[in-house]
Design a protein around this motif. Structure first.
Motif, PDB file in Angstrom:
ATOM      1  N   ARG A 219       2.642 -55.994  12.974  1.00 29.02           N
ATOM      2  CA  ARG A 219       1.542 -56.047  11.997  1.00 29.02           C
ATOM      3  C   ARG A 219       0.487 -54.971  12.254  1.00 29.02           C
ATOM      4  N   ILE A 220       0.601 -54.279  13.378  1.00 23.93           N
ATOM      5  CA  ILE A 220      -0.376 -53.244  13.726  1.00 23.93           C
ATOM      6  C   ILE A 220       0.001 -51.917  13.087  1.00 23.93           C
ATOM      7  N   ASP A 221      -0.970 -51.230  12.528  1.00 23.96           N
ATOM      8  CA  ASP A 221      -0.761 -49.904  11.945  1.00 23.96           C
ATOM      9  C   ASP A 221      -0.776 -48.871  13.077  1.00 23.96           C
ATOM     10  N   THR A 222       0.388 -48.393  13.481  1.00 23.42           N
ATOM     11  CA  THR A 222       0.476 -47.447  14.606  1.00 23.42           C
ATOM     12  C   THR A 222       0.083 -46.026  14.215  1.00 23.42           C
ATOM     13  N   SER A 223      -0.272 -45.823  12.932  1.00 23.90           N
ATOM     14  CA  SER A 223      -0.705 -44.486  12.511  1.00 23.90           C
ATOM     15  C   SER A 223      -2.201 -44.273  12.723  1.00 23.90           C
ATOM     16  N   ILE A 224      -2.912 -45.292  13.202  1.00 18.70           N
ATOM     17  CA  ILE A 224      -4.340 -45.113  13.476  1.00 18.70           C
ATOM     18  C   ILE A 224      -4.513 -44.056  14.557  1.00 18.70           C
ATOM     19  N   ARG A 225      -5.568 -43.257  14.427  1.00 19.78           N
ATOM     20  CA  ARG A 225      -5.753 -42.118  15.323  1.00 19.78           C
ATOM     21  C   ARG A 225      -6.976 -42.304  16.217  1.00 19.78           C
ATOM     22  N   ILE A 226      -6.818 -41.945  17.486  1.00 18.18           N
ATOM     23  CA  ILE A 226      -7.914 -42.028  18.440  1.00 18.18           C
ATOM     24  C   ILE A 226      -7.880 -40.793  19.338  1.00 18.18           C
ATOM     25  N   SER A 227      -8.981 -40.585  20.070  1.00 19.23           N
ATOM     26  CA  SER A 227      -9.080 -39.421  20.958  1.00 19.23           C
ATOM     27  C   SER A 227      -9.631 -39.850  22.310  1.00 19.23           C
ATOM     28  N   PHE A 228      -8.995 -39.382  23.366  1.00 17.14           N
ATOM     29  CA  PHE A 228      -9.515 -39.526  24.724  1.00 17.14           C
ATOM     30  C   PHE A 228      -8.675 -38.654  25.644  1.00 17.14           C
ATOM     31  N   THR A 229      -9.171 -38.430  26.850  1.00 18.90           N
ATOM     32  CA  THR A 229      -8.462 -37.613  27.831  1.00 18.90           C
ATOM     33  C   THR A 229      -7.960 -38.489  28.950  1.00 18.90           C
ATOM     34  N   LEU A 230      -6.667 -38.368  29.254  1.00 22.64           N
ATOM     35  CA  LEU A 230      -6.060 -39.146  30.332  1.00 22.64           C
ATOM     36  C   LEU A 230      -5.980 -38.285  31.583  1.00 22.64           C
ATOM     37  N   THR A 238      -6.652 -47.379  31.542  1.00 14.69           N
ATOM     38  CA  THR A 238      -6.227 -46.763  30.281  1.00 14.69           C
ATOM     39  C   THR A 238      -6.100 -47.808  29.176  1.00 14.69           C
ATOM     40  N   LEU A 239      -5.564 -48.971  29.494  1.00  9.91           N
ATOM     41  CA  LEU A 239      -5.441 -50.039  28.491  1.00  9.91           C
ATOM     42  C   LEU A 239      -6.814 -50.488  28.005  1.00  9.91           C
ATOM     43  N   LYS A 240      -7.810 -50.515  28.889  1.00 13.35           N
ATOM     44  CA  LYS A 240      -9.164 -50.893  28.484  1.00 13.35           C
ATOM     45  C   LYS A 240      -9.752 -49.855  27.538  1.00 13.35           C
ATOM     46  N   ILE A 241      -9.439 -48.570  27.772  1.00 12.92           N
ATOM     47  CA  ILE A 241      -9.904 -47.509  26.869  1.00 12.92           C
ATOM     48  C   ILE A 241      -9.320 -47.710  25.482  1.00 12.92           C
ATOM     49  N   ILE A 242      -8.023 -47.995  25.416  1.00  6.78           N
ATOM     50  CA  ILE A 242      -7.370 -48.215  24.120  1.00  6.78           C
ATOM     51  C   ILE A 242      -7.977 -49.430  23.415  1.00  6.78           C
ATOM     52  N   GLU A 243      -8.226 -50.484  24.156  1.00  7.17           N
ATOM     53  CA  GLU A 243      -8.830 -51.684  23.555  1.00  7.17           C
ATOM     54  C   GLU A 243     -10.201 -51.364  22.974  1.00  7.17           C
ATOM     55  N   THR A 244     -11.008 -50.584  23.701  1.00 11.03           N
ATOM     56  CA  THR A 244     -12.355 -50.243  23.240  1.00 11.03           C
ATOM     57  C   THR A 244     -12.314 -49.395  21.974  1.00 11.03           C
ATOM     58  N   LEU A 245     -11.373 -48.445  21.915  1.00 18.03           N
ATOM     59  CA  LEU A 245     -11.310 -47.519  20.781  1.00 18.03           C
ATOM     60  C   LEU A 245     -10.641 -48.121  19.549  1.00 18.03           C
ATOM     61  N   THR A 246      -9.737 -49.075  19.737  1.00 18.99           N
ATOM     62  CA  THR A 246      -8.966 -49.613  18.604  1.00 18.99           C
ATOM     63  C   THR A 246      -9.322 -51.046  18.244  1.00 18.99           C
ATOM     64  N   ARG A 249      -5.756 -55.698  21.386  1.00 17.49           N
ATOM     65  CA  ARG A 249      -5.593 -56.311  22.699  1.00 17.49           C
ATOM     66  C   ARG A 249      -4.362 -55.730  23.387  1.00 17.49           C
ATOM     67  N   CYS A 250      -4.498 -55.358  24.658  1.00 19.63           N
ATOM     68  CA  CYS A 250      -3.380 -54.846  25.449  1.00 19.63           C
ATOM     69  C   CYS A 250      -3.157 -55.795  26.626  1.00 19.63           C
ATOM     70  N   ARG A 251      -1.948 -56.279  26.753  1.00 17.76           N
ATOM     71  CA  ARG A 251      -1.655 -57.247  27.810  1.00 17.76           C
ATOM     72  C   ARG A 251      -0.393 -56.836  28.545  1.00 17.76           C
ATOM     73  N   GLN A 252      -0.508 -56.635  29.858  1.00 24.28           N
ATOM     74  CA  GLN A 252       0.662 -56.305  30.672  1.00 24.28           C
ATOM     75  C   GLN A 252       1.345 -57.604  31.063  1.00 24.28           C
ATOM     76  N   ILE A 253       2.600 -57.779  30.609  1.00 28.26           N
ATOM     77  CA  ILE A 253       3.286 -59.048  30.844  1.00 28.26           C
ATOM     78  C   ILE A 253       4.105 -59.037  32.131  1.00 28.26           C
ATOM     79  N   ASP A 254       4.474 -57.847  32.618  1.00 25.02           N
ATOM     80  CA  ASP A 254       5.130 -57.721  33.917  1.00 25.02           C
ATOM     81  C   ASP A 254       5.029 -56.265  34.356  1.00 25.02           C
ATOM     82  N   LYS A 255       5.787 -55.894  35.376  1.00 24.57           N
ATOM     83  CA  LYS A 255       5.700 -54.551  35.932  1.00 24.57           C
ATOM     84  C   LYS A 255       6.108 -53.481  34.930  1.00 24.57           C
ATOM     85  N   HIS A 256       6.947 -53.841  33.957  1.00 24.47           N
ATOM     86  CA  HIS A 256       7.562 -52.817  33.107  1.00 24.47           C
ATOM     87  C   HIS A 256       7.102 -52.838  31.641  1.00 24.47           C
ATOM     88  N   TYR A 257       6.459 -53.912  31.171  1.00 23.72           N
ATOM     89  CA  TYR A 257       6.178 -54.027  29.740  1.00 23.72           C
ATOM     90  C   TYR A 257       4.712 -54.371  29.470  1.00 23.72           C
TER      91      TYR A 257
END
Length: 262
Positions: A219-230, A238-246, A249-257
């Protein structure tokens, strides 16, 4: 021991009795090698093999004997024989992820073996990954031309720049897609500038930077555009930066996903 067990065929090391003092020196050398970000293991036999290794949270740049350059992503291994420059073809074996800048040699093709897939090139730049944790193998071409085979008998596909070939080890499915290849090799640098870039493209860059995979709610529009430097931020930062700009919610469910949702 892990490296020796994974190498095919098994490689034998020559055992040399050590005095107590020599044993202490050898132990110190092992500790020193394990403390650096990447190191080289050489098997001293008649048919020796060199294994390039990177640690879990690091990456390394290496020059192969033929002058080709390879960047190894975190927790990766690349092996080649001492006959690398003398045989009819230049062969390496990969586990993990690597970016190759291959020196052209029309008389001796460069071949990468990784799990099921085989990659054959003459001189080109491409990424290759064999990630057992994700059950996939992938080759993405930045420039030149590569031939990918091994997934089925007597079948192969030739990639052109900005094309990716992925193999699903579970289903055996092979897919060739048009992509922005630069998104797949940006991890070789020390930073990435996301200048008005889509969330979809940013996710691809971050997957290879952190060795993870994103699952984005449909349901998320992945075409939304943001800017930051990694730079060397942690994944959590990095996930907190994405949450602030968009405002997502970003949730790490395990080591890989990581899941991105509303």
């Amino acid at each position: 021991a892990r490296l020796h067990g994974e190498m095919r065929p098994p490689l034998r090391l020559r055992t040399i009795p050590l005095s107590r003092r020599a044993a202490a020196v050898a132990a110190a050398v092992v500790v020193l090698a394990m403390s650096v970000e990447f190191f080289v293991v050489r098997h001293l036999t008649a048919d020796s093999t060199t294994v390039l290794v990177t640690a879990e949270n690091s990456k390394g740049r290496f020059t192969l004997p033929d002058g080709s350059v390879v960047w190894l992503n975190a927790d990766s291994r690349l092996a080649y024989s001492n006959r690398f420059v003398d045989s009819e073809k230049r062969e390496v074996r990969l586990e993990g992820e690597a970016f190759f800048d291959v020196r052209r040699d029309t008389l001796r093709p460069f071949e990468v073996e990784m799990g099921k897939l085989r990659v054959k090139v003459l001189g080109t730049r491409f990424t290759a990954s064999h990630m057992p944790a994700f059950n996939t193998e992938e080759v993405t071409l930045l420039s030149g031309k590569v031939e990918v085979s091994g997934y089925r008998a007597d079948q192969s596909v030739v990639l052109t720049p900005d094309q990716s070939c992925s193999y699903d080890a579970g289903s055996g499915a092979v897919a060739v897609r048009n992509v922005a290849a630069s998104n797949y090799c940006s991890w070789t640098g020390n930073s990435i500038i996301f200048d008005n870039m889509t969330l979809a493209d940013i996710a691809v860059n971050l997957e290879h930077w952190y060795n993870i995979r994103f699952r984005i709610d449909e349901r998320i529009d992945t075409s939304i555009r943001i800017s930051f430097t990694l730079r060397p931020e942690t994944l959590e930062e990095t996930l907190k930066i994405i949450e602030t700009l968009t405002h997502l919610r970003c949730r790490q469910i395990d080591k890989h996903y990581v899941i991105i949702h509303k």
